[in-house]
Design a protein around this motif. Sequence first.
Motif, PDB file in Angstrom:
ATOM      1  N   PHE A   1       4.115  -7.622   6.428  1.00  0.00           N
ATOM      2  CA  PHE A   1       3.361  -8.326   5.714  1.00  0.00           C
ATOM      3  C   PHE A   1       2.645  -9.418   5.865  1.00  0.00           C
ATOM      4  O   PHE A   1       0.935  -9.765   5.895  1.00  0.00           O
ATOM      5  CB  PHE A   1       3.920  -8.164   3.813  1.00  0.00           C
ATOM      6  CG  PHE A   1       2.426  -9.424   2.999  1.00  0.00           C
ATOM      7  CD1 PHE A   1       2.103  -7.885   2.255  1.00  0.00           C
ATOM      8  CD2 PHE A   1       2.478 -10.447   2.742  1.00  0.00           C
ATOM      9  CE1 PHE A   1       0.831  -8.767   0.815  1.00  0.00           C
ATOM     10  CE2 PHE A   1       1.075 -10.025   1.826  1.00  0.00           C
ATOM     11  CZ  PHE A   1       0.873  -9.792   0.964  1.00  0.00           C
TER      12      PHE A   1
ATOM     13  N   ALA B   1      -0.518  -8.696   8.340  1.00  0.00           N
ATOM     14  CA  ALA B   1      -1.276  -7.125   7.835  1.00  0.00           C
ATOM     15  C   ALA B   1      -2.257  -9.167   6.741  1.00  0.00           C
ATOM     16  O   ALA B   1      -3.245  -8.688   6.174  1.00  0.00           O
ATOM     17  CB  ALA B   1      -1.193  -6.477   6.354  1.00  0.00           C
ATOM     18  N   HIS B   2      -2.075  -9.720   5.952  1.00  0.00           N
ATOM     19  CA  HIS B   2      -2.687 -10.752   5.419  1.00  0.00           C
ATOM     20  C   HIS B   2      -2.903 -12.142   5.748  1.00  0.00           C
ATOM     21  O   HIS B   2      -3.986 -12.507   6.259  1.00  0.00           O
ATOM     22  CB  HIS B   2      -1.683 -10.880   4.414  1.00  0.00           C
ATOM     23  CG  HIS B   2      -2.187 -11.183   2.914  1.00  0.00           C
ATOM     24  ND1 HIS B   2      -2.394 -12.613   2.958  1.00  0.00           N
ATOM     25  CD2 HIS B   2      -2.650 -10.511   1.807  1.00  0.00           C
ATOM     26  CE1 HIS B   2      -2.630 -12.663   1.403  1.00  0.00           C
ATOM     27  NE2 HIS B   2      -3.181 -11.386   0.907  1.00  0.00           N
TER      28      HIS B   2
ATOM     29  N   GLU C   1      -6.301  -0.821   9.517  1.00  0.00           N
ATOM     30  CA  GLU C   1      -6.666  -0.365   7.860  1.00  0.00           C
ATOM     31  C   GLU C   1      -6.677   1.141   7.918  1.00  0.00           C
ATOM     32  O   GLU C   1      -7.755   1.509   8.645  1.00  0.00           O
ATOM     33  CB  GLU C   1      -7.304  -1.503   8.215  1.00  0.00           C
ATOM     34  CG  GLU C   1      -7.500  -3.472   7.981  1.00  0.00           C
ATOM     35  CD  GLU C   1      -8.278  -3.998   7.857  1.00  0.00           C
ATOM     36  OE1 GLU C   1      -9.999  -2.755   7.500  1.00  0.00           O
ATOM     37  OE2 GLU C   1      -8.529  -5.002   7.175  1.00  0.00           O
TER      38      GLU C   1
ATOM     39  N   ARG D   1      -1.472  -6.735  -0.638  1.00  0.00           N
ATOM     40  CA  ARG D   1      -1.702  -5.453   0.017  1.00  0.00           C
ATOM     41  C   ARG D   1      -0.698  -5.155  -0.138  1.00  0.00           C
ATOM     42  O   ARG D   1       0.191  -5.394   0.302  1.00  0.00           O
ATOM     43  CB  ARG D   1      -2.191  -6.472   1.625  1.00  0.00           C
ATOM     44  CG  ARG D   1      -3.337  -5.419   2.495  1.00  0.00           C
ATOM     45  CD  ARG D   1      -4.042  -5.958   3.551  1.00  0.00           C
ATOM     46  NE  ARG D   1      -5.133  -4.718   3.809  1.00  0.00           N
ATOM     47  CZ  ARG D   1      -5.482  -5.335   4.747  1.00  0.00           C
ATOM     48  NH1 ARG D   1      -5.102  -5.811   5.372  1.00  0.00           N
ATOM     49  NH2 ARG D   1      -6.310  -4.554   5.008  1.00  0.00           N
TER      50      ARG D   1
ATOM     51  N   THR E   1       1.049  -2.735   2.143  1.00  0.00           N
ATOM     52  CA  THR E   1       1.371  -2.578   3.772  1.00  0.00           C
ATOM     53  C   THR E   1       2.721  -2.046   4.007  1.00  0.00           C
ATOM     54  O   THR E   1       4.229  -1.959   3.565  1.00  0.00           O
ATOM     55  CB  THR E   1       1.677  -3.786   4.441  1.00  0.00           C
ATOM     56  OG1 THR E   1       0.256  -4.974   3.704  1.00  0.00           O
ATOM     57  CG2 THR E   1       1.555  -3.779   6.117  1.00  0.00           C
TER      58      THR E   1
ATOM     59  N   ALA F   1      -2.422  -0.782   7.026  1.00  0.00           N
ATOM     60  CA  ALA F   1      -2.380  -1.769   5.864  1.00  0.00           C
ATOM     61  C   ALA F   1      -3.043  -0.865   5.479  1.00  0.00           C
ATOM     62  O   ALA F   1      -4.764   0.108   5.913  1.00  0.00           O
ATOM     63  CB  ALA F   1      -2.521  -2.533   5.604  1.00  0.00           C
ATOM     64  N   GLU F   2      -3.282  -1.128   3.958  1.00  0.00           N
ATOM     65  CA  GLU F   2      -4.851  -0.613   2.688  1.00  0.00           C
ATOM     66  C   GLU F   2      -5.795  -1.067   3.701  1.00  0.00           C
ATOM     67  O   GLU F   2      -5.733  -2.862   3.663  1.00  0.00           O
ATOM     68  CB  GLU F   2      -4.667  -0.436   1.623  1.00  0.00           C
ATOM     69  CG  GLU F   2      -4.641  -1.380   0.749  1.00  0.00           C
ATOM     70  CD  GLU F   2      -3.539  -1.198  -0.816  1.00  0.00           C
ATOM     71  OE1 GLU F   2      -4.536  -0.612  -1.170  1.00  0.00           O
ATOM     72  OE2 GLU F   2      -3.688  -2.504  -1.149  1.00  0.00           O
TER      73      GLU F   2
ATOM     74  N   ARG G   1      -7.085  -5.780  -0.074  1.00  0.00           N
ATOM     75  CA  ARG G   1      -6.105  -7.105   0.390  1.00  0.00           C
ATOM     76  C   ARG G   1      -7.067  -8.344  -0.588  1.00  0.00           C
ATOM     77  O   ARG G   1      -8.143  -8.998  -1.208  1.00  0.00           O
ATOM     78  CB  ARG G   1      -6.233  -7.429   1.511  1.00  0.00           C
ATOM     79  CG  ARG G   1      -7.332  -8.060   2.245  1.00  0.00           C
ATOM     80  CD  ARG G   1      -7.641  -8.757   3.510  1.00  0.00           C
ATOM     81  NE  ARG G   1      -8.655  -8.763   4.690  1.00  0.00           N
ATOM     82  CZ  ARG G   1      -9.017  -9.668   5.322  1.00  0.00           C
ATOM     83  NH1 ARG G   1      -8.836 -10.933   4.897  1.00  0.00           N
ATOM     84  NH2 ARG G   1     -10.140  -9.855   5.752  1.00  0.00           N
TER      85      ARG G   1
ATOM     86  N   VAL H   1      -2.767   4.996   3.309  1.00  0.00           N
ATOM     87  CA  VAL H   1      -1.615   4.896   3.380  1.00  0.00           C
ATOM     88  C   VAL H   1      -0.864   5.505   1.946  1.00  0.00           C
ATOM     89  O   VAL H   1      -1.098   5.738   1.083  1.00  0.00           O
ATOM     90  CB  VAL H   1      -1.944   3.261   3.188  1.00  0.00           C
ATOM     91  CG1 VAL H   1      -0.247   3.250   2.537  1.00  0.00           C
ATOM     92  CG2 VAL H   1      -2.777   2.888   4.147  1.00  0.00           C
TER      93      VAL H   1
ATOM     94  N   ASP I   1       1.696   5.530   0.284  1.00  0.00           N
ATOM     95  CA  ASP I   1       2.825   5.073  -0.126  1.00  0.00           C
ATOM     96  C   ASP I   1       3.182   6.305  -1.182  1.00  0.00           C
ATOM     97  O   ASP I   1       3.089   7.138  -2.096  1.00  0.00           O
ATOM     98  CB  ASP I   1       1.902   3.846  -0.963  1.00  0.00           C
ATOM     99  CG  ASP I   1       2.853   3.018  -1.364  1.00  0.00           C
ATOM    100  OD1 ASP I   1       4.254   2.832  -1.049  1.00  0.00           O
ATOM    101  OD2 ASP I   1       2.713   1.899  -2.766  1.00  0.00           O
TER     102      ASP I   1
END
Length: 464
Positions: free
Chosen positions: A40, A43-44, A88, A210, A212, A237-238, A241, A346, A348
Amino acid sequence: MTVRLATSSLEAIERLGVRIPRYDRSALAPRILHLGVGGFHRAHMALYTDELAEAGGDWGIRGVGLLETDRRMATVLESQDHLYTLIERDSTASRPRIVGSIVDYVLVAADPDAFSEQMTRPDVSILSLTITEGGYSLAKPNPTIEAIATGLDARRVTGGAPLTILSCDNLPGNGNVAREAITRVCEARNTELARFVETACTFPNSMVDRITPQTTDGDRVWLREELLIDDGWPVVAEPFRQWVLEDDFAADRPRFEDVGALFTDRVHDWELYKLRMLNATHSCMAYLMAIAGVVYVDEAIAIPAVRRYLERFLAAEAIPTLAEIPGHPASDYGRTVLGRYENTGVRDQIARLCIDGTAKFPSFLIPTVERQLELGGPVECAALALAGWARYLATVPAAERAYDPHGDRAATFAVRSLGDPRAFLELDEVFTPRLRESERFGEAFVEASTALAERGSVGAMERL
């Protein structure tokens, strides 16, 4: 032939069509010390910092690992000059880029003095944290918080430069939670340290978002086979964000607002948007879909009855309990949430959403029910979500259920509820006296439980 990710291979990677850092990484000053470098963070916050560097900024990040489990991250990052690939993904494509804002990583496992040395560096202005929601608990000795307190004491005696402690963990009032945990430990040490924390440190609240997923071997294989890049630990990640922060920094800070972060004094209202729309719809679908055998979130939202159920929950139950944020309508946020669920890139997992229900429902869903009871509004969608949880606990074998430290206790009430649905409402870790005593909510819960038993998850949703 693959290209091993490293500074020396960046030009070759760029020729493969992958975006690389165009700034001078050696000119970045690691004024951010980050504890808990995982997927995370990379990715952030690290991406926001990377984009600032591309725009001419000079802030960099030094990661620090306090735990022995951080050794693998330290080894991988060191082997590739602290570079990594961020992929992404949406439903149509995967878009990789190389991120360069992490310029160093120091493993200080079982060496509090080494961590304190990092904390005393005069160029460090921010200690940022992603240590998970449970990382702030003082229910038992907490070595992470203790190490932070030791580091702060070392900083105090070596000049006492101001420090921002910035929690980026996904929990409401994360700055307040960090302040409470760290202050309590420091107060137990000495009054001088407690005074330093009170006067020289700030703890801004922030809302982070986000999706992840954990990196899989399949992600590494895709990177090698499709792009010929060998990266020991890429991040997926998507595209979406969000970062909303209080502008309460003890010293200098990066201009994160220049790359999309929002500074505001209404972080709490944004937290409620996320809790009562994103997190709540996750919990609304989680157990209903699990007992229906649905594996992925994108598969769930593709079922018309599930989408209509979530749309009704948002419009009729969740949004009426929220304070509208000027310029950011709650209805727009809700539509964005459902759009994110459609992402087939992604994938999930429903099983991830089922983790720790006993802790999640009191924050994600129960406040909406209580407010609707005050307003005389509808509670049927929320009641169905909670009835779905009860049926999941009662019918899914313990070994197959998602992790929940209180799941066994919750399951005992759930099993009783198969014969008497109201028995589940006696689970006082989740259901407040207001809910237990509400005849209207009780009736809605019984009706939902009956519909689930007779029609299954999708049928119960269609009934609404």
